[in-house]
Enzyme design. Structure first.
Site, PDB file in Angstrom:
ATOM      1  N   TYR A 125       0.835  -1.205   0.000  1.00  0.00           N
ATOM      2  CA  TYR A 125       0.000   0.000   0.000  1.00  0.00           C
ATOM      3  C   TYR A 125       0.873   1.259   0.000  1.00  0.00           C
ATOM      4  O   TYR A 125       0.634   2.198  -0.782  1.00  0.00           O
ATOM      5  CB  TYR A 125      -0.916  -0.022   1.222  1.00  0.00           C
ATOM      6  CG  TYR A 125      -1.640   1.262   1.489  1.00  0.00           C
ATOM      7  CD1 TYR A 125      -2.710   1.673   0.701  1.00  0.00           C
ATOM      8  CD2 TYR A 125      -1.247   2.099   2.538  1.00  0.00           C
ATOM      9  CE1 TYR A 125      -3.376   2.871   0.953  1.00  0.00           C
ATOM     10  CE2 TYR A 125      -1.908   3.286   2.806  1.00  0.00           C
ATOM     11  CZ  TYR A 125      -2.968   3.665   2.002  1.00  0.00           C
ATOM     12  OH  TYR A 125      -3.623   4.850   2.249  1.00  0.00           O
ATOM     13  N   LEU A 126       1.871   1.285   0.862  1.00  0.00           N
ATOM     14  CA  LEU A 126       2.725   2.475   0.957  1.00  0.00           C
ATOM     15  C   LEU A 126       3.531   2.697  -0.312  1.00  0.00           C
ATOM     16  O   LEU A 126       3.763   3.843  -0.711  1.00  0.00           O
ATOM     17  CB  LEU A 126       3.655   2.356   2.168  1.00  0.00           C
ATOM     18  CG  LEU A 126       2.964   2.419   3.531  1.00  0.00           C
ATOM     19  CD1 LEU A 126       3.973   2.177   4.643  1.00  0.00           C
ATOM     20  CD2 LEU A 126       2.246   3.753   3.726  1.00  0.00           C
TER      21      LEU A 126
END
Length: 200
Positions: A125-126
């Protein structure tokens, strides 16, 4: 003079706060929603513009003065949807905003998205958020990027910490996040900045 502001993610928990903040500041929000979106949490009479972040039409940003990306694929979706929405959808919206002459693009990102090779359970996600942020920075658009810590549903505090002093284990209320996103879109206070953020 009122600004027209397109909000991707307006039906989400933070997005609903954001719509109200923009109205309170005297400007005109338009919610970017899918045909299947639940719009029951949005004010009656709110301008809607239909579009899907996985398949945006070229004119989606036409007539807008600013765009706020506050969308997300959600915690229950897999890596593929994270890439489609949080990375590719955001990048495509940035490109279309530029083509439509939008004056400012505000990105809701995340603490840790400044890392090019993040680690841990949120790494995928990051990385998606990092790629979207970097695309925005390189786009030539006037931008602001807000990177809050873990989100909470606490009320607005008006007491926030920004920048290097943020405690990464703290929380940020969605109401505070929305207030800062609206301020960024309307005033330009955070133009050219990527800021960590927490509620104090």
């Amino acid at each position: 003079m009122s600004m027209n502001i397109l909000i991707a993610g307006a039906t989400g928990s933070t997005g609903q706060h954001l719509v109200k903040e923009i109205v309170e500041l005297g400007h005109i929000p338009t919610a970017l929603v899918r045909e299947s979106s639940d719009t029951s949490g949005l004010p009656n009479g709110l301008n809607l513009r239909h579009g899907d972040l996985t398949d945006l039409q070229p004119d989606v940003c036409d007539g807008m003065d600013a765009v706020v990306f506050a969308a997300g694929s959600g915690g229950s979706t897999g890596p593929e949807m994270t890439d489609k929405v949080d990375r590719d959808g955001a990048k495509r919206l940035v490109d279309l905003a530029g083509e439509s002459g939008v004056a400012r693009f505000v990105m809701l990102s995340s603490i840790g998205a400044d890392q090019s090779n993040p680690e841990g359970k949120l790494a995928h996600y990051l990385k998606a958020k990092h790629d979207a942020d970097e695309h925005l920075k390189a786009s030539g658009l006037t931008y602001a990027i807000l990177r809050p810590v873990a989100l909470s549903d606490e009320p607005r505090s008006d007491d926030v910490v920004l920048g290097d002093d943020v405690d990464k284990s703290a929380e940020a209320s969605r109401a505070d996040v929305a207030h800062l996103l609206a301020e960024a879109a309307v005033t330009g206070r955070f133009d050219g900045m990527a800021l960590n953020m927490q509620s104090a």
